[in-house]
Design a protein around this motif. Structure first.
Motif, PDB file in Angstrom:
ATOM      1  N   TYR A  67      -8.134   0.933  -2.617  1.00 47.04           N
ATOM      2  CA  TYR A  67      -8.266  -0.475  -2.206  1.00 47.04           C
ATOM      3  C   TYR A  67      -9.115  -0.595  -0.938  1.00 47.04           C
ATOM      4  O   TYR A  67     -10.072  -1.384  -0.879  1.00 47.04           O
ATOM      5  CB  TYR A  67      -6.864  -1.032  -1.950  1.00 47.04           C
ATOM      6  CG  TYR A  67      -6.793  -2.439  -1.423  1.00 47.04           C
ATOM      7  CD1 TYR A  67      -6.910  -2.688  -0.056  1.00 47.04           C
ATOM      8  CD2 TYR A  67      -6.571  -3.512  -2.276  1.00 47.04           C
ATOM      9  CE1 TYR A  67      -6.822  -3.972   0.448  1.00 47.04           C
ATOM     10  CE2 TYR A  67      -6.481  -4.808  -1.780  1.00 47.04           C
ATOM     11  CZ  TYR A  67      -6.602  -5.014  -0.428  1.00 47.04           C
ATOM     12  OH  TYR A  67      -6.506  -6.299   0.072  1.00 47.04           O
ATOM     13  N   HIS A  68      -8.837   0.216   0.063  1.00 48.99           N
ATOM     14  CA  HIS A  68      -9.526   0.042   1.349  1.00 48.99           C
ATOM     15  C   HIS A  68     -10.975   0.492   1.298  1.00 48.99           C
ATOM     16  O   HIS A  68     -11.832  -0.061   1.986  1.00 48.99           O
ATOM     17  CB  HIS A  68      -8.743   0.738   2.466  1.00 48.99           C
ATOM     18  CG  HIS A  68      -7.438   0.063   2.760  1.00 48.99           C
ATOM     19  ND1 HIS A  68      -6.212   0.699   2.667  1.00 48.99           N
ATOM     20  CD2 HIS A  68      -7.167  -1.229   3.071  1.00 48.99           C
ATOM     21  CE1 HIS A  68      -5.261  -0.163   2.940  1.00 48.99           C
ATOM     22  NE2 HIS A  68      -5.805  -1.339   3.185  1.00 48.99           N
ATOM     23  N   GLN A 114      -9.436  -9.882  -1.644  1.00 49.49           N
ATOM     24  CA  GLN A 114      -8.598  -9.294  -2.683  1.00 49.49           C
ATOM     25  C   GLN A 114      -8.325 -10.430  -3.646  1.00 49.49           C
ATOM     26  O   GLN A 114      -7.909 -11.514  -3.251  1.00 49.49           O
ATOM     27  CB  GLN A 114      -7.345  -8.625  -2.107  1.00 49.49           C
ATOM     28  CG  GLN A 114      -6.162  -9.467  -1.780  1.00 49.49           C
ATOM     29  CD  GLN A 114      -5.250  -9.739  -2.963  1.00 49.49           C
ATOM     30  OE1 GLN A 114      -5.520  -9.395  -4.113  1.00 49.49           O
ATOM     31  NE2 GLN A 114      -4.153 -10.420  -2.680  1.00 49.49           N
ATOM     32  N   TYR A 159      -0.396  -1.291  -8.270  1.00 48.93           N
ATOM     33  CA  TYR A 159      -0.488  -2.759  -8.350  1.00 48.93           C
ATOM     34  C   TYR A 159      -0.215  -3.208  -9.780  1.00 48.93           C
ATOM     35  O   TYR A 159      -0.460  -2.444 -10.714  1.00 48.93           O
ATOM     36  CB  TYR A 159      -1.889  -3.220  -7.913  1.00 48.93           C
ATOM     37  CG  TYR A 159      -2.097  -3.276  -6.407  1.00 48.93           C
ATOM     38  CD1 TYR A 159      -1.110  -2.847  -5.526  1.00 48.93           C
ATOM     39  CD2 TYR A 159      -3.279  -3.753  -5.874  1.00 48.93           C
ATOM     40  CE1 TYR A 159      -1.316  -2.897  -4.149  1.00 48.93           C
ATOM     41  CE2 TYR A 159      -3.482  -3.808  -4.499  1.00 48.93           C
ATOM     42  CZ  TYR A 159      -2.480  -3.385  -3.648  1.00 48.93           C
ATOM     43  OH  TYR A 159      -2.690  -3.428  -2.285  1.00 48.93           O
ATOM     44  N   ASP A 186      -8.159  -9.650   3.406  1.00 47.76           N
ATOM     45  CA  ASP A 186      -7.261  -8.594   2.941  1.00 47.76           C
ATOM     46  C   ASP A 186      -5.832  -9.136   3.025  1.00 47.76           C
ATOM     47  O   ASP A 186      -5.030  -8.726   3.870  1.00 47.76           O
ATOM     48  CB  ASP A 186      -7.469  -7.380   3.847  1.00 47.76           C
ATOM     49  CG  ASP A 186      -6.538  -6.230   3.506  1.00 47.76           C
ATOM     50  OD1 ASP A 186      -6.516  -5.252   4.291  1.00 47.76           O
ATOM     51  OD2 ASP A 186      -5.833  -6.317   2.479  1.00 47.76           O
ATOM     52  N   PHE A 193     -11.601  -7.703  -6.995  1.00 43.71           N
ATOM     53  CA  PHE A 193     -12.057  -8.138  -5.675  1.00 43.71           C
ATOM     54  C   PHE A 193     -13.132  -9.200  -5.877  1.00 43.71           C
ATOM     55  O   PHE A 193     -13.882  -9.147  -6.853  1.00 43.71           O
ATOM     56  CB  PHE A 193     -12.674  -6.955  -4.899  1.00 43.71           C
ATOM     57  CG  PHE A 193     -11.712  -5.834  -4.629  1.00 43.71           C
ATOM     58  CD1 PHE A 193     -11.531  -4.810  -5.573  1.00 43.71           C
ATOM     59  CD2 PHE A 193     -10.974  -5.791  -3.464  1.00 43.71           C
ATOM     60  CE1 PHE A 193     -10.644  -3.768  -5.334  1.00 43.71           C
ATOM     61  CE2 PHE A 193     -10.085  -4.742  -3.217  1.00 43.71           C
ATOM     62  CZ  PHE A 193      -9.920  -3.744  -4.157  1.00 43.71           C
ATOM     63  N   GLU A 251      -3.768   4.076  -1.330  1.00 43.35           N
ATOM     64  CA  GLU A 251      -4.370   2.993  -0.528  1.00 43.35           C
ATOM     65  C   GLU A 251      -5.876   3.219  -0.317  1.00 43.35           C
ATOM     66  O   GLU A 251      -6.608   2.250  -0.059  1.00 43.35           O
ATOM     67  CB  GLU A 251      -3.655   2.815   0.815  1.00 43.35           C
ATOM     68  CG  GLU A 251      -3.581   4.040   1.712  1.00 43.35           C
ATOM     69  CD  GLU A 251      -4.830   4.267   2.550  1.00 43.35           C
ATOM     70  OE1 GLU A 251      -5.653   3.349   2.643  1.00 43.35           O
ATOM     71  OE2 GLU A 251      -4.961   5.382   3.107  1.00 43.35           O
ATOM     72  N   ILE A 304      -5.885   0.577  -9.387  1.00 47.31           N
ATOM     73  CA  ILE A 304      -4.920   0.838  -8.308  1.00 47.31           C
ATOM     74  C   ILE A 304      -3.540   1.028  -8.946  1.00 47.31           C
ATOM     75  O   ILE A 304      -2.892   0.064  -9.365  1.00 47.31           O
ATOM     76  CB  ILE A 304      -4.925  -0.315  -7.285  1.00 47.31           C
ATOM     77  CG1 ILE A 304      -6.359  -0.493  -6.714  1.00 47.31           C
ATOM     78  CG2 ILE A 304      -3.928  -0.025  -6.156  1.00 47.31           C
ATOM     79  CD1 ILE A 304      -6.530  -1.602  -5.728  1.00 47.31           C
ATOM     80  N   LEU A 360       0.844  -1.192   0.000  1.00 50.16           N
ATOM     81  CA  LEU A 360       0.000   0.000   0.000  1.00 50.16           C
ATOM     82  C   LEU A 360       0.882   1.245   0.000  1.00 50.16           C
ATOM     83  O   LEU A 360       2.014   1.219   0.439  1.00 50.16           O
ATOM     84  CB  LEU A 360      -0.906   0.013   1.222  1.00 50.16           C
ATOM     85  CG  LEU A 360      -0.256   0.146   2.591  1.00 50.16           C
ATOM     86  CD1 LEU A 360      -0.245   1.620   3.023  1.00 50.16           C
ATOM     87  CD2 LEU A 360      -0.977  -0.677   3.642  1.00 50.16           C
ATOM     88  N   TRP A 374      -7.138  -4.105 -10.776  1.00 50.52           N
ATOM     89  CA  TRP A 374      -7.202  -5.016  -9.641  1.00 50.52           C
ATOM     90  C   TRP A 374      -8.612  -5.500  -9.422  1.00 50.52           C
ATOM     91  O   TRP A 374      -9.567  -4.754  -9.631  1.00 50.52           O
ATOM     92  CB  TRP A 374      -6.654  -4.350  -8.375  1.00 50.52           C
ATOM     93  CG  TRP A 374      -6.091  -5.373  -7.442  1.00 50.52           C
ATOM     94  CD1 TRP A 374      -6.647  -5.854  -6.300  1.00 50.52           C
ATOM     95  CD2 TRP A 374      -4.866  -6.100  -7.623  1.00 50.52           C
ATOM     96  NE1 TRP A 374      -5.849  -6.810  -5.728  1.00 50.52           N
ATOM     97  CE2 TRP A 374      -4.742  -6.993  -6.530  1.00 50.52           C
ATOM     98  CE3 TRP A 374      -3.857  -6.089  -8.607  1.00 50.52           C
ATOM     99  CZ2 TRP A 374      -3.663  -7.859  -6.391  1.00 50.52           C
ATOM    100  CZ3 TRP A 374      -2.783  -6.944  -8.464  1.00 50.52           C
ATOM    101  CH2 TRP A 374      -2.683  -7.807  -7.362  1.00 50.52           C
TER     102      TRP A 374
END
Ligand code: SAM
Length: 286
Positions: A61-62, A188, A225, A155, A232, A58, A222, A53, A230
């Protein structure tokens, strides 16, 4: 002299970030842990040489790993976060007053200690009285749970090293048992673009499809990455991520986010044709 952090995304592709200085370098029983400070991305956490991260991105993602399920499930009280020792997912979850308990299970105490010291922007929620932290293997922890959680967020690091067990059929099956009858699991889910990542994504998807009646994949951009694209996983015993999205209820919470909106939520589940094919190829394979 210039200092650069480089992460190899494939044998032929690297991401390099110019670094002002290294703030921490250490080795726990599980992985190497590094923290850098950089002009472009601020402070960032690296585990075993892999970007985890950065201060600058970050939030993407969060926000996406937490608000998507929270906008679907009508009444989340008990949450399990497996991995996530940096605290970023927990920081987003503690913004919900109606969540009563968050169990955070990270195998590596040193990650949390380092993030509390150097990355307060992700670790700031860990001191919330509802958060109970366990430093142990998430694969073992979840074996002992039954019908306990409304939401499980996986995560994790990538599917090798300490994180490997968190991509197995056994683990997903145990998460199913640990969830209540209308529980949701979000994980993830790696990336569809580069060969190795796409294989990991297919393997995880197949095992989740075999474990849950509802299994969808959603995406976010992201920058740090591999490929920036990315994914999920959204797995559920009851709720559908789009049909059961309650925009009015979530928007009434007035949670200011920088990436997530309930409109983007809908768009995130419309994935590119090549990704649909990558995933559907394993959904009905024996
Ligand atoms: N949340 C960050 C992000 O933005 O992607 C990165 C993920 S977080 C740092 C990944 C965590 O998973 C690490 O702290 C690692 O220690 C933890 N982890 C890896 N394997 C685990 C396991 N088997 N059980 C519990 N935690 C694990």
């Amino acid at each position: 002299m210039e200092l650069w952090f480089s992460e190899r995304h494939t044998p032929n592709v690297k991401l390099s970030i110019r670094v002002d200085k290294q703030l921490f370098s250490g080795k726990s029983d599980f992985q190497r842990i590094d923290v850098f400070d950089s002009p472009e991305f601020g402070r960032f956490l690296v585990l075993d040489g892999y970007m985890m991260l950065t201060e600058k991105d970050e939030f993407i993602y969060h926000e996406m790993i937490t608000h998507v399920p929270m906008a679907v499930h009508p009444d989340v009280k008990n949450v399990l976060v497996i991995g996530g020792g940096d605290g970023g997912a927990v920081r987003e979850l503690v913004r919900y007053d109606d969540i009563e308990r968050i169990d955070l299970v990270d195998i590596d105490r040193m990650v949390t200690e380092v993030c509390l010291r150097y990355l307060p922007f992700t670790a700031c929620g860990l001191n919330d009285s509802r958060v109970h932290t366990y430093f142990e293997d998430g694969l073992r922890f979840v074996r002992t749970k039954k019908n306990e959680y409304d939401l499980i967020i996986v995560d994790s690091t990538d599917p090798f090293g300490p994180g490997e067990g968190l991509f197995t059929r056994e683990f997903y099956g145990n998460c199913y048992v640990a969830l209540r009858d209308d529980g949701i699991m979000v994980n993830q889910h790696e990336s569809p673009f580069y060969g190795e990542d796409a294989l990991a994504c297919q393997r995880a998807h197949k095992r989740i499809v075999e474990s849950f009646p509802v299994s969808r994949v959603y995406q976010a951009h992201i920058p740090t990455y591999p490929s920036g694209h990315w994914l999920f996983g959204f797995a559920s015993k009851k709720y559908h991520p789009l049909k059961d999205l309650n925009e009015a209820r979530w928007n009434a919470r007035k949670l200011a986010c920088r990436y997530y909106t309930t409109t983007l939520h809908k768009g995130a589940f419309y994935i590119p044709a090549y990704v649909e094919e990558l995933l559907s190829n394993v959904e009905h394979a024996d």
